[in-house]
Design a protein around this motif. Sequence first.
Motif, PDB file in Angstrom:
ATOM      1  N   LEU A 153       0.835  -1.202   0.000  1.00 12.35           N
ATOM      2  CA  LEU A 153       0.000   0.000   0.000  1.00 12.35           C
ATOM      3  C   LEU A 153       0.872   1.256   0.000  1.00 12.35           C
ATOM      4  N   ALA A 154       1.972   1.200   0.738  1.00  9.90           N
ATOM      5  CA  ALA A 154       2.870   2.350   0.794  1.00  9.90           C
ATOM      6  C   ALA A 154       3.468   2.647  -0.577  1.00  9.90           C
ATOM      7  N   GLN A 155       3.806   1.600  -1.325  1.00 10.89           N
ATOM      8  CA  GLN A 155       4.362   1.810  -2.655  1.00 10.89           C
ATOM      9  C   GLN A 155       3.311   2.378  -3.603  1.00 10.89           C
ATOM     10  N   MET A 156       2.068   1.898  -3.482  1.00 12.76           N
ATOM     11  CA  MET A 156       0.983   2.435  -4.302  1.00 12.76           C
ATOM     12  C   MET A 156       0.746   3.908  -3.977  1.00 12.76           C
ATOM     13  N   ARG A 157       0.789   4.235  -2.690  1.00 10.12           N
ATOM     14  CA  ARG A 157       0.601   5.628  -2.303  1.00 10.12           C
ATOM     15  C   ARG A 157       1.763   6.494  -2.790  1.00 10.12           C
ATOM     16  N   ALA A 158       2.953   5.946  -2.813  1.00  3.39           N
ATOM     17  CA  ALA A 158       4.117   6.677  -3.305  1.00  3.39           C
ATOM     18  C   ALA A 158       3.965   6.983  -4.798  1.00  3.39           C
ATOM     19  N   LEU A 159       3.500   5.985  -5.571  1.00  4.74           N
ATOM     20  CA  LEU A 159       3.281   6.205  -7.002  1.00  4.74           C
ATOM     21  C   LEU A 159       2.174   7.227  -7.240  1.00  4.74           C
ATOM     22  N   ALA A 160       1.124   7.177  -6.406  1.00  2.00           N
ATOM     23  CA  ALA A 160       0.044   8.152  -6.524  1.00  2.00           C
ATOM     24  C   ALA A 160       0.539   9.555  -6.200  1.00  2.00           C
ATOM     25  N   ALA A 161       1.425   9.647  -5.217  1.00  2.00           N
ATOM     26  CA  ALA A 161       1.990  10.951  -4.860  1.00  2.00           C
ATOM     27  C   ALA A 161       2.835  11.512  -6.003  1.00  2.00           C
ATOM     28  N   ILE A 162       3.612  10.655  -6.639  1.00  2.10           N
ATOM     29  CA  ILE A 162       4.409  11.082  -7.791  1.00  2.10           C
ATOM     30  C   ILE A 162       3.505  11.570  -8.915  1.00  2.10           C
ATOM     31  N   ASP A 163       2.425  10.836  -9.147  1.00  3.90           N
ATOM     32  CA  ASP A 163       1.469  11.235 -10.185  1.00  3.90           C
ATOM     33  C   ASP A 163       0.842  12.584  -9.855  1.00  3.90           C
ATOM     34  N   GLY A 164       0.508  12.799  -8.587  1.00  2.00           N
ATOM     35  CA  GLY A 164      -0.068  14.071  -8.180  1.00  2.00           C
ATOM     36  C   GLY A 164       0.898  15.225  -8.381  1.00  2.00           C
ATOM     37  N   ILE A 165       2.167  14.997  -8.060  1.00  2.46           N
ATOM     38  CA  ILE A 165       3.180  16.038  -8.270  1.00  2.46           C
ATOM     39  C   ILE A 165       3.316  16.354  -9.750  1.00  2.46           C
ATOM     40  N   MET A 166       3.295  15.308 -10.583  1.00  7.93           N
ATOM     41  CA  MET A 166       3.406  15.508 -12.023  1.00  7.93           C
ATOM     42  C   MET A 166       2.241  16.347 -12.547  1.00  7.93           C
ATOM     43  N   ARG A 167       1.034  16.022 -12.107  1.00  6.02           N
ATOM     44  CA  ARG A 167      -0.139  16.763 -12.565  1.00  6.02           C
ATOM     45  C   ARG A 167      -0.093  18.204 -12.064  1.00  6.02           C
ATOM     46  N   ARG A 168       0.358  18.391 -10.831  1.00  4.50           N
ATOM     47  CA  ARG A 168       0.460  19.749 -10.277  1.00  4.50           C
ATOM     48  C   ARG A 168       1.427  20.602 -11.093  1.00  4.50           C
ATOM     49  N   GLU A 169       2.587  20.053 -11.381  1.00  5.98           N
ATOM     50  CA  GLU A 169       3.599  20.810 -12.112  1.00  5.98           C
ATOM     51  C   GLU A 169       3.163  21.095 -13.547  1.00  5.98           C
ATOM     52  N   SER A 170       2.518  20.132 -14.193  1.00  8.42           N
ATOM     53  CA  SER A 170       2.067  20.364 -15.566  1.00  8.42           C
ATOM     54  C   SER A 170       0.976  21.424 -15.609  1.00  8.42           C
ATOM     55  N   ASN A 171       0.107  21.454 -14.603  1.00 10.26           N
ATOM     56  CA  ASN A 171      -0.935  22.486 -14.534  1.00 10.26           C
ATOM     57  C   ASN A 171      -0.337  23.861 -14.305  1.00 10.26           C
ATOM     58  N   ILE A 172       0.639  23.952 -13.423  1.00  9.66           N
ATOM     59  CA  ILE A 172       1.276  25.243 -13.152  1.00  9.66           C
ATOM     60  C   ILE A 172       1.960  25.772 -14.404  1.00  9.66           C
ATOM     61  N   MET A 173       2.673  24.910 -15.111  1.00  7.96           N
ATOM     62  CA  MET A 173       3.340  25.346 -16.338  1.00  7.96           C
ATOM     63  C   MET A 173       2.328  25.733 -17.406  1.00  7.96           C
ATOM     64  N   ALA A 174       1.177  25.045 -17.437  1.00  9.15           N
ATOM     65  CA  ALA A 174       0.135  25.391 -18.406  1.00  9.15           C
ATOM     66  C   ALA A 174      -0.443  26.770 -18.104  1.00  9.15           C
ATOM     67  N   PHE A 175      -0.648  27.084 -16.821  1.00  5.96           N
ATOM     68  CA  PHE A 175      -1.130  28.414 -16.448  1.00  5.96           C
ATOM     69  C   PHE A 175      -0.107  29.480 -16.835  1.00  5.96           C
ATOM     70  N   SER A 176       1.164  29.189 -16.639  1.00  6.05           N
ATOM     71  CA  SER A 176       2.209  30.128 -17.050  1.00  6.05           C
ATOM     72  C   SER A 176       2.162  30.359 -18.553  1.00  6.05           C
ATOM     73  N   ASP A 177       1.915  29.293 -19.311  1.00  5.86           N
ATOM     74  CA  ASP A 177       1.802  29.422 -20.765  1.00  5.86           C
ATOM     75  C   ASP A 177       0.605  30.285 -21.154  1.00  5.86           C
ATOM     76  N   CYS A 178      -0.485  30.178 -20.402  1.00  7.78           N
ATOM     77  CA  CYS A 178      -1.666  31.003 -20.676  1.00  7.78           C
ATOM     78  C   CYS A 178      -1.350  32.482 -20.478  1.00  7.78           C
ATOM     79  N   PHE A 179      -0.635  32.796 -19.404  1.00  5.17           N
ATOM     80  CA  PHE A 179      -0.243  34.184 -19.182  1.00  5.17           C
ATOM     81  C   PHE A 179       0.665  34.669 -20.307  1.00  5.17           C
ATOM     82  N   TYR A 180       1.552  33.794 -20.766  1.00  9.90           N
ATOM     83  CA  TYR A 180       2.447  34.163 -21.861  1.00  9.90           C
ATOM     84  C   TYR A 180       1.639  34.446 -23.131  1.00  9.90           C
TER      85      TYR A 180
END
Length: 209
Positions: A153-180
């Motif tokens: 379960l800990a490994q599954m949660r770790a992979l989910a956390a990595i996925d969440g970080i990836m989605r967070r960073e891609s969204n932030i960069m997308a918002f930056s692109d919108c401002f650009y």
Amino acid sequence: MMWLGIPQLFMVPVVLRLSAKVDTRYLLAFGCLVFAASCFMNIHMTADSAYSQMVWSNVVRAISMPFIMQPVSGVATANIPPAQAGSASGLFNVMRNLGGAVGISMVGLILTVREHFHSNIITEHLSLLEPATQERIAALTQRFVSLGSGSELAQMRALAAIDGIMRRESNIMAFSDCFYAMGVAFLVGFLFCFLLKKVEPGSGAPGAH
């Protein structure tokens, strides 16, 4: 929102006073240029960007908005006969609402497309064969184990956390692109301001604002 509203209360009287003395095209061009600058102030956002990083960009944006809203109305209604002022005002409001709807849709499209783009790029660099990725998953797994999760379960949660970080960073960069993209759009608008027909200071259809 406070930093978008309060500065405008002070800038609107200034713009109204200037509009009686300065070529409307110059006021509109100045507003587009400053608004573009405010957008470019937000193109390097990170997950740590918060209130303090947004204040000054909103203040600059608020300063520019009266220079756009009032002059563009004057340009659109200049040389309109008083008998047609009502119709001109109605048409102007319809086009303004339509333009706003189209603009919002385009920004939403850019946000979605760029989020997918950044997500794909990040995913390419998140190979389970990469030592950095393995170390991060191992550290997160140990963290979740220490919180009481089983190893699987800990490994599954770790992979989910990595996925969440990836989605967070891609969204932030997308918002930056919108401002650009918005900044570039207002720079194009800045150039087009000088192609507009010259409007005498203080002109505009009565009641068309």
